[in-house]
Design an enzyme around this catalytic site. Structure first.
Site, PDB file in Angstrom:
ATOM      1  N   ASP A 180      -2.801  -7.319  -5.252  1.00 33.34           N
ATOM      2  CA  ASP A 180      -3.481  -7.368  -4.300  1.00 33.34           C
ATOM      3  C   ASP A 180      -3.107  -8.289  -3.119  1.00 33.34           C
ATOM      4  O   ASP A 180      -3.135  -9.316  -3.225  1.00 33.34           O
ATOM      5  CB  ASP A 180      -4.967  -7.877  -4.775  1.00 33.34           C
ATOM      6  CG  ASP A 180      -6.126  -8.133  -3.837  1.00 33.34           C
ATOM      7  OD1 ASP A 180      -5.858  -7.807  -2.573  1.00 33.34           O
ATOM      8  OD2 ASP A 180      -7.163  -8.434  -4.249  1.00 33.34           O
ATOM      9  N   VAL A 181      -2.883  -7.394  -1.921  1.00 30.35           N
ATOM     10  CA  VAL A 181      -2.322  -8.227  -0.711  1.00 30.35           C
ATOM     11  C   VAL A 181      -3.224  -9.368  -0.161  1.00 30.35           C
ATOM     12  O   VAL A 181      -2.756 -10.200   0.243  1.00 30.35           O
ATOM     13  CB  VAL A 181      -1.911  -7.394   0.634  1.00 30.35           C
ATOM     14  CG1 VAL A 181      -0.806  -6.472  -0.021  1.00 30.35           C
ATOM     15  CG2 VAL A 181      -3.371  -6.728   0.684  1.00 30.35           C
TER      16      VAL A 181
ATOM     17  N   ALA B 212     -11.426  -5.200  14.401  1.00 28.98           N
ATOM     18  CA  ALA B 212     -11.228  -6.561  14.655  1.00 28.98           C
ATOM     19  C   ALA B 212      -9.963  -6.905  13.826  1.00 28.98           C
ATOM     20  O   ALA B 212      -9.014  -7.729  14.230  1.00 28.98           O
ATOM     21  CB  ALA B 212     -12.152  -7.350  14.238  1.00 28.98           C
TER      22      ALA B 212
ATOM     23  N   GLY C 225       0.830  -1.192   0.004  1.00 34.12           N
ATOM     24  CA  GLY C 225       0.055  -0.138   0.196  1.00 34.12           C
ATOM     25  C   GLY C 225       0.959   1.318   0.092  1.00 34.12           C
ATOM     26  O   GLY C 225       0.695   2.179   0.757  1.00 34.12           O
TER      27      GLY C 225
ATOM     28  N   TYR D  22     -12.940  -3.107  10.959  1.00 36.88           N
ATOM     29  CA  TYR D  22     -11.539  -2.579  10.979  1.00 36.88           C
ATOM     30  C   TYR D  22     -11.077  -2.674  12.303  1.00 36.88           C
ATOM     31  O   TYR D  22      -9.760  -3.194  12.271  1.00 36.88           O
ATOM     32  CB  TYR D  22     -11.797  -1.236  10.464  1.00 36.88           C
ATOM     33  CG  TYR D  22     -10.564  -0.322  10.496  1.00 36.88           C
ATOM     34  CD1 TYR D  22      -9.786  -0.361   9.253  1.00 36.88           C
ATOM     35  CD2 TYR D  22     -10.175   0.470  11.651  1.00 36.88           C
ATOM     36  CE1 TYR D  22      -8.494   0.245   9.101  1.00 36.88           C
ATOM     37  CE2 TYR D  22      -8.727   1.333  11.361  1.00 36.88           C
ATOM     38  CZ  TYR D  22      -8.189   1.291  10.214  1.00 36.88           C
ATOM     39  OH  TYR D  22      -7.138   1.821  10.179  1.00 36.88           O
TER      40      TYR D  22
ATOM     41  N   LYS E  70      -7.548  -4.963  12.849  1.00 36.77           N
ATOM     42  CA  LYS E  70      -6.125  -4.311  13.345  1.00 36.77           C
ATOM     43  C   LYS E  70      -5.919  -4.654  14.650  1.00 36.77           C
ATOM     44  O   LYS E  70      -4.834  -4.994  15.121  1.00 36.77           O
ATOM     45  CB  LYS E  70      -6.585  -2.723  13.607  1.00 36.77           C
ATOM     46  CG  LYS E  70      -6.816  -1.917  12.231  1.00 36.77           C
ATOM     47  CD  LYS E  70      -5.349  -2.196  11.474  1.00 36.77           C
ATOM     48  CE  LYS E  70      -5.632  -1.344  10.276  1.00 36.77           C
ATOM     49  NZ  LYS E  70      -4.396  -1.416   9.225  1.00 36.77           N
TER      50      LYS E  70
HETATM   51  P1  NAD Z   1      -4.659   5.268   2.224  1.00 37.13           P
HETATM   52  O1  NAD Z   1      -6.053   5.054   1.893  1.00 37.13           O
HETATM   53  O2  NAD Z   1      -4.125   6.614   1.858  1.00 37.13           O
HETATM   54  O3  NAD Z   1      -3.581   4.340   1.471  1.00 37.13           O
HETATM   55  C1  NAD Z   1      -3.986   3.030   1.587  1.00 37.13           C
HETATM   56  C2  NAD Z   1      -3.026   2.032   0.759  1.00 37.13           C
HETATM   57  O4  NAD Z   1      -3.300   0.890   0.366  1.00 37.13           O
HETATM   58  C3  NAD Z   1      -3.008   2.626  -0.962  1.00 37.13           C
HETATM   59  O5  NAD Z   1      -1.812   2.503  -1.586  1.00 37.13           O
HETATM   60  C4  NAD Z   1      -3.823   1.323  -1.586  1.00 37.13           C
HETATM   61  O6  NAD Z   1      -3.786   1.266  -3.074  1.00 37.13           O
HETATM   62  C5  NAD Z   1      -3.354   0.428  -0.566  1.00 37.13           C
HETATM   63  N1  NAD Z   1      -4.361  -0.848  -0.784  1.00 37.13           N
HETATM   64  C6  NAD Z   1      -5.635  -0.963  -0.580  1.00 37.13           C
HETATM   65  N2  NAD Z   1      -6.035  -1.978  -0.607  1.00 37.13           N
HETATM   66  C7  NAD Z   1      -5.176  -2.820  -1.055  1.00 37.13           C
HETATM   67  C8  NAD Z   1      -4.819  -4.213  -1.542  1.00 37.13           C
HETATM   68  N3  NAD Z   1      -5.923  -5.026  -1.397  1.00 37.13           N
HETATM   69  N4  NAD Z   1      -3.743  -4.691  -1.915  1.00 37.13           N
HETATM   70  C9  NAD Z   1      -2.394  -3.673  -1.865  1.00 37.13           C
HETATM   71  N5  NAD Z   1      -2.731  -2.588  -1.632  1.00 37.13           N
HETATM   72  C10 NAD Z   1      -3.879  -2.068  -1.130  1.00 37.13           C
HETATM   73  O7  NAD Z   1      -4.771   4.966   3.491  1.00 37.13           O
HETATM   74  P2  NAD Z   1      -3.790   5.551   4.778  1.00 37.13           P
HETATM   75  O8  NAD Z   1      -4.440   6.340   5.782  1.00 37.13           O
HETATM   76  O9  NAD Z   1      -2.184   5.759   4.241  1.00 37.13           O
HETATM   77  O10 NAD Z   1      -3.486   3.833   5.892  1.00 37.13           O
HETATM   78  C11 NAD Z   1      -2.476   3.266   5.545  1.00 37.13           C
HETATM   79  C12 NAD Z   1      -2.371   2.212   6.826  1.00 37.13           C
HETATM   80  O11 NAD Z   1      -2.464   2.929   7.863  1.00 37.13           O
HETATM   81  C13 NAD Z   1      -3.431   1.180   6.638  1.00 37.13           C
HETATM   82  O12 NAD Z   1      -3.343   0.048   7.106  1.00 37.13           O
HETATM   83  C14 NAD Z   1      -4.518   1.952   7.689  1.00 37.13           C
HETATM   84  O13 NAD Z   1      -5.417   0.980   8.124  1.00 37.13           O
HETATM   85  C15 NAD Z   1      -3.744   2.494   8.852  1.00 37.13           C
HETATM   86  N6  NAD Z   1      -4.040   3.494   9.676  1.00 37.13           N
HETATM   87  C16 NAD Z   1      -4.465   4.606   9.198  1.00 37.13           C
HETATM   88  C17 NAD Z   1      -4.678   5.558   9.970  1.00 37.13           C
HETATM   89  C18 NAD Z   1      -5.246   7.169   9.445  1.00 37.13           C
HETATM   90  O14 NAD Z   1      -5.787   7.819  10.436  1.00 37.13           O
HETATM   91  N7  NAD Z   1      -5.119   7.284   8.396  1.00 37.13           N
HETATM   92  C19 NAD Z   1      -4.708   5.337  11.384  1.00 37.13           C
HETATM   93  C20 NAD Z   1      -4.345   4.315  11.888  1.00 37.13           C
HETATM   94  C21 NAD Z   1      -4.098   3.276  10.994  1.00 37.13           C
END
Ligand code: NAD
Length: 254
Positions: A70-71, A164, A19, A162, A166
């Site tokens: 796709d992970v 669950a 991602g 979500y 995490k």
């Molecule tokens: P984002 O939506 O900006 O980016 C998500 C990334 O994941 C993108 O590059 C997307 O293409 C990729 N992705 C989605 N589904 C995928 C799949 N099936 N296979 C491969 N890649 C895939 O999100 P973000 O805010 O940068 O979040 C990144 C991580 O941090 C996530 O795991 C999210 O749950 C976690 N997180 C985010 C926050 C927040 O406040 N933004 C807080 C806690 C945790």
């Protein structure tokens, strides 16, 4: 200092970030990029191509290798890591960052919303961890960093799926840390709080003052706040840390 790194971790280093096309993943790719480093990153969203991240990595002197993977698909993940292994022979750092949300209250949550979030967030982390583990065990060195969330610890209304996923990542992190430690592989999780990215843009717009009132440091986090901790966990300074959850949340959960 861990002697494994001295004897088994020659430059150039290979970093893998899932991602990585935007948000936190993009910041992590950029933070790891430097001359002699190859950063493989994947993504799925059709709206991203990985071009911006590739530019960031190149500008820092690193070599970017973007791939649409796709992970949640074991076959695609296996192919991704085979390509990396064939090209570089090693993976020093894996950051399991790819994640999605499909929020709704429990009683309204569709089965597909539950399944999709668990498949990408939790099974995706499992797929990539399993695929890299053999290589890291063989090289007797590796750093796996899983992106969990504060809600994996606190829970959150509207995010049963979500939260669950995490929380599951934390259990996976601790179990993998125990299994892989004897061969110099550490596994840790980062639990970000509220970080401003595309994932949170809409809710931030609607609830800015409410969100800020829950954060003692009185600001939302940046992707760079998370990326710095990932770099630390992969550094020699963190060689004796494994199975831990590092909270990056401005004091939102203490
Ligand atoms: P984002 O939506 O900006 O980016 C998500 C990334 O994941 C993108 O590059 C997307 O293409 C990729 N992705 C989605 N589904 C995928 C799949 N099936 N296979 C491969 N890649 C895939 O999100 P973000 O805010 O940068 O979040 C990144 C991580 O941090 C996530 O795991 C999210 O749950 C976690 N997180 C985010 C926050 C927040 O406040 N933004 C807080 C806690 C945790």
């Amino acid at each position: 200092m861990n002697s494994n790194r001295n004897s088994h971790s020659p430059p150039p280093r290979t970093i893998v970030v899932t991602g990585g096309s935007k948000g936190i993943g993009r910041a992590i790719c950029k933070a790891f990029a430097r001359p002699g480093t190859t950063v493989y990153f994947n993504f799925l969203s059709p709206e991203t191509t990985g071009l911006e991240t590739a530019r960031d990595i190149s500008a820092a002197g690193g070599i970017p290798v973007p791939m649409c993977v796709d992970v949640a698909s074991e076959a695609e993940v296996t192919h991704f890591f085979k390509k990396i292994s064939d090209e570089t022979g090693r993976v020093d750092v894996l950051v399991n960052n790819a994640g999605i949300t499909k929020d709704s209250l429990l009683l309204r949550m569709k089965e597909s919303d539950w399944d999709d979030v668990i498949r990408v967030n939790l099974k995706g982390t499992f797929n990539c961890t399993k695929a890299v583990a053999r290589l890291m065990l063989k090289q007797r060195y590796g750093r796996i960093i899983n992106i969990s969330s504060v809600v994996g610890v606190t829970g959150n209304s509207g995010q049963a799926n979500y939260a669950a996923s995490k929380a599951g990542i934390i259990g996976l992190t601790k179990s993998a840390a125990r299994e892989l430690a004897s061969r110099g592989v550490t596994v840790n999780a980062i639990a970000p709080g509220f970080i401003k990215t595309d994932m949170t843009a809409e809710i931030f717009e609607k609830m800015e003052s409410d969100i800020l009132s829950q954060i003692p440091l009185a600001r939302v986090g940046t992707p760079e706040d998370v990326a710095g901790v990932a770099v630390f966990l992969a550094s020699e300074s963190a060689d004796y840390i494994t199975g831990q959850v590092i909270h990056v949340n401005g004091g939102m959960y203490i």
